[in-house]
Design an enzyme around this catalytic site. Structure first.
Site, PDB file in Angstrom:
ATOM      1  N   LYS A  80      33.251  54.087  33.356  1.00  0.00           N
ATOM      2  CA  LYS A  80      33.322  52.672  33.731  1.00  0.00           C
ATOM      3  C   LYS A  80      32.067  51.941  33.273  1.00  0.00           C
ATOM      4  O   LYS A  80      30.942  52.423  33.477  1.00  0.00           O
ATOM      5  CB  LYS A  80      33.496  52.550  35.246  1.00  0.00           C
ATOM      6  CG  LYS A  80      33.771  51.119  35.727  1.00  0.00           C
ATOM      7  CD  LYS A  80      34.015  51.098  37.233  1.00  0.00           C
ATOM      8  CE  LYS A  80      34.327  49.684  37.732  1.00  0.00           C
ATOM      9  NZ  LYS A  80      34.549  49.644  39.196  1.00  0.00           N
ATOM     10  N   SER A 155      38.576  46.971  40.875  1.00  0.00           N
ATOM     11  CA  SER A 155      37.995  46.515  39.623  1.00  0.00           C
ATOM     12  C   SER A 155      38.066  47.548  38.505  1.00  0.00           C
ATOM     13  O   SER A 155      37.874  47.222  37.335  1.00  0.00           O
ATOM     14  CB  SER A 155      36.527  46.147  39.862  1.00  0.00           C
ATOM     15  OG  SER A 155      35.761  47.300  40.209  1.00  0.00           O
ATOM     16  N   SER A 179      37.905  49.874  44.662  1.00  0.00           N
ATOM     17  CA  SER A 179      38.023  49.756  43.206  1.00  0.00           C
ATOM     18  C   SER A 179      38.312  51.057  42.469  1.00  0.00           C
ATOM     19  O   SER A 179      38.582  51.036  41.271  1.00  0.00           O
ATOM     20  CB  SER A 179      36.752  49.129  42.623  1.00  0.00           C
ATOM     21  OG  SER A 179      36.651  47.781  43.004  1.00  0.00           O
TER      22      SER A 179
END
Length: 501
Positions: A80, A155, A179
């Site tokens: 990420k 997210s 997330s």
């Protein structure tokens, strides 16, 4: 589709260690899949082709020299883009950090590299990890491989979509209010939020420091456990890191058994407003746990109903404080500096150009909540609610080993469906917020497809702090039972992306 890209991380690691396939072959197969899938998915912000191949060759050289490799050496991973890595830009999905290459590695990144895991790139996310759909990225939305007209959650939608599109068998996410778990639920993958402090945050670009947690993402429970073991453990570089042994997560995943476990169904996290298919699959999963030998009871945690408003005061307040560093003076974007403009004007222009609407919304909300005359009424009151939520959890732990709920109230919604309604967007995190506020371990495991739309549904499992292994016991038992029922894991039912062989 190349068999290597639909294999588990555990089997790929074993094959590389045994010399049955090279790490370079495995990496090339996944890089090819990324090339094919990215036009439809947009899971990656940066693909590190040459660096990934160099990492893979280094693993092959170690094996050729007779070195004993770890269980995930040579296995590709999607990182990420909120964790620093000196080999690639770290943008946090924002124009504010476009092109910034950090001078240091996050502790998690370093542990991945030391384990021989091959980082193939940085994944897309809602800007600075603020969002529930990965539509807030400055670099375009990520799409759900199950249906590319729908969101992959947020997210961390890029990491979850990369798994579901077979672009990598492993990924790293971060979970502040859901997330990791929410994207896992809507993409049919496994997402783990470890106990707060169980995985180092050093090198994680801070958004809400009392909530942010790095965690493993995978397509199977064992793969997630193996990755968890690599990244977890005390780090003196992180003042919030817990100096305790890592729970036996791999052993729990390999020998998953819920016989005798007491599992609590949280009354306040079910029912009203849930999609019928989500409610149905959740009830079926609970019934399956009962058949597997668990003692399932209903528990009440009344203050969980207040988690959503409490979170959306605490998180924006910490976000306002953390993002104040992006001021055009030290690093990152700098707009409107012609040599005569005041520092204040440069800062205002930079933050206007560099931050997207959702980030601005949360900064404004958080700044207001922290302002003189309002601090006690808003931020202070939200922290009191947080304490009450922790107390509700503690009462539940006295009677239950774990708690369960749906991970998210609906399956993946359509891209653009909620972009003009922030409150509706925030509702996607309704079930995941209590565990985030309390710092507990929590996870989402796939439990089937909703009958009305054929999209994945996730079961959330919550465990006490430092009892992360209980998540894997429940998830592993469910996975084995459901795979027998389905004739294989859920991700084997993924529809092939249009135009992807």
């Amino acid at each position: 589709m190349n068999e290597l890209v639909i294999s588990s991380a555990a089997s790929l690691g074993a094959a590389v260690a045994a010399g049955q396939v090279s790490a370079e072959e495995v990496t090339r197969a996944h890089l090819d899949q990324i090339t094919e899938a990215e036009p439809q998915v947009n899971a990656f912000l940066h693909v590190a082709t040459e660096e990934a191949l160099a990492q893979a060759r280094a693993v092959d050289a170690r094996r050729a020299a007779g070195e004993q490799l770890g269980p995930l050496a040579g296995v590709p991973l999607a990182l990420k883009d909120v964790l620093t890595w000196t080999k690639a830009p770290t943008t946090c999905g924002s124009k504010m950090l476009e092109g910034w290459v950090p001078p240091y590695d996050a502790t998690v990144t370093r542990r991945l590299v030391d384990a021989g895991i091959v980082i193939v790139g940085k994944t897309n996310l809602d800007e600075f990890a603020m969002g529930s759909s990965t539509e807030n990225s400055a670099y375009g939305p990520t799409r759900n491989p199950w249906d590319t007209d729908r969101v992959p959650g947020g997210s961390g939608g890029g990491s979850a979509a990369a798994l579901a599109a077979f672009e990598a068998p492993l990924a790293i996410g971060t979970d502040t209010g859901g997330s990791i778990r929410q994207p896992a639920s809507v993409t049919g993958t496994v997402g783990i939020k470890p106990t707060y402090g169980g995985v180092s945050r050093y090198g994680l670009v801070a958004m809400a420091s009392s909530l942010d947690q790095v965690g493993p993402c995978a397509r199977s429970v064992l793969d997630a456990a193996l990755l968890h073991e690599v990244i977890a453990g005390h780090d003196p570089m992180d003042s919030t890191s817990i100096d305790q042994p890592v729970p036996a997560v791999v052993d729990a995943a390999r020998h998953a058994d819920v016989s005798g476990m007491r599992i609590g169904v949280v009354r306040e996290l079910g029912g009203a407003g849930y999609a019928p298919g989500v409610e149905r699959r959740f009830r079926e999963a609970v019934e399956l746990l009962t058949r597997l030998g668990a003692d399932v009871v209903e528990v009440s945690c009344p203050t969980f109903a207040h988690a959503l408003p409490a979170y959306y005061l605490i998180q924006p307040s910490e976000c306002s404080s953390n993002l104040a560093r992006f001021d055009a003076m030290r690093y990152g974007l700098r707009v409107g500096d012609d040599g005569t403009t005041s520092a204040e004007e440069v800062m205002a222009r930079t933050r206007e150009a560099g931050f997207g609407d959702e980030v601005k919304r949360r900064i404004i909300l958080g700044t207001y909540a922290l302002s003189s005359g309002y601090y006690d009424a808003y931020y202070g009151s939200a922290q009191k609610v947080r304490t009450l939520i922790i107390e509700d959890f503690n009462r539940a732990w006295a009677d239950c080993d774990v708690l369960v709920s749906p991970t998210t109230p609906t399956t993946a919604f359509r891209i653009g469906e909620r972009t003009d309604d922030p409150v509706a967007m925030y509702q996607a995190d309704l079930c995941t917020l209590p565990a985030s506020l309390a710092g507990n371990a929590a996870a989402s495991f796939p439990v089937g497809l909703a009958p009305e739309d054929g999209l994945p549904v996730g079961l959330q499992v919550m465990a006490p702090p430092l009892a992360d292994d209980r998540l894997y016991r429940v998830g592993g038992a469910l996975e084995a039972a459901l795979a027998e029922e389905w004739g294989g894991p859920l991700w084997r039912q993924l529809p092939e992306l249009e135009g992807v062989a």
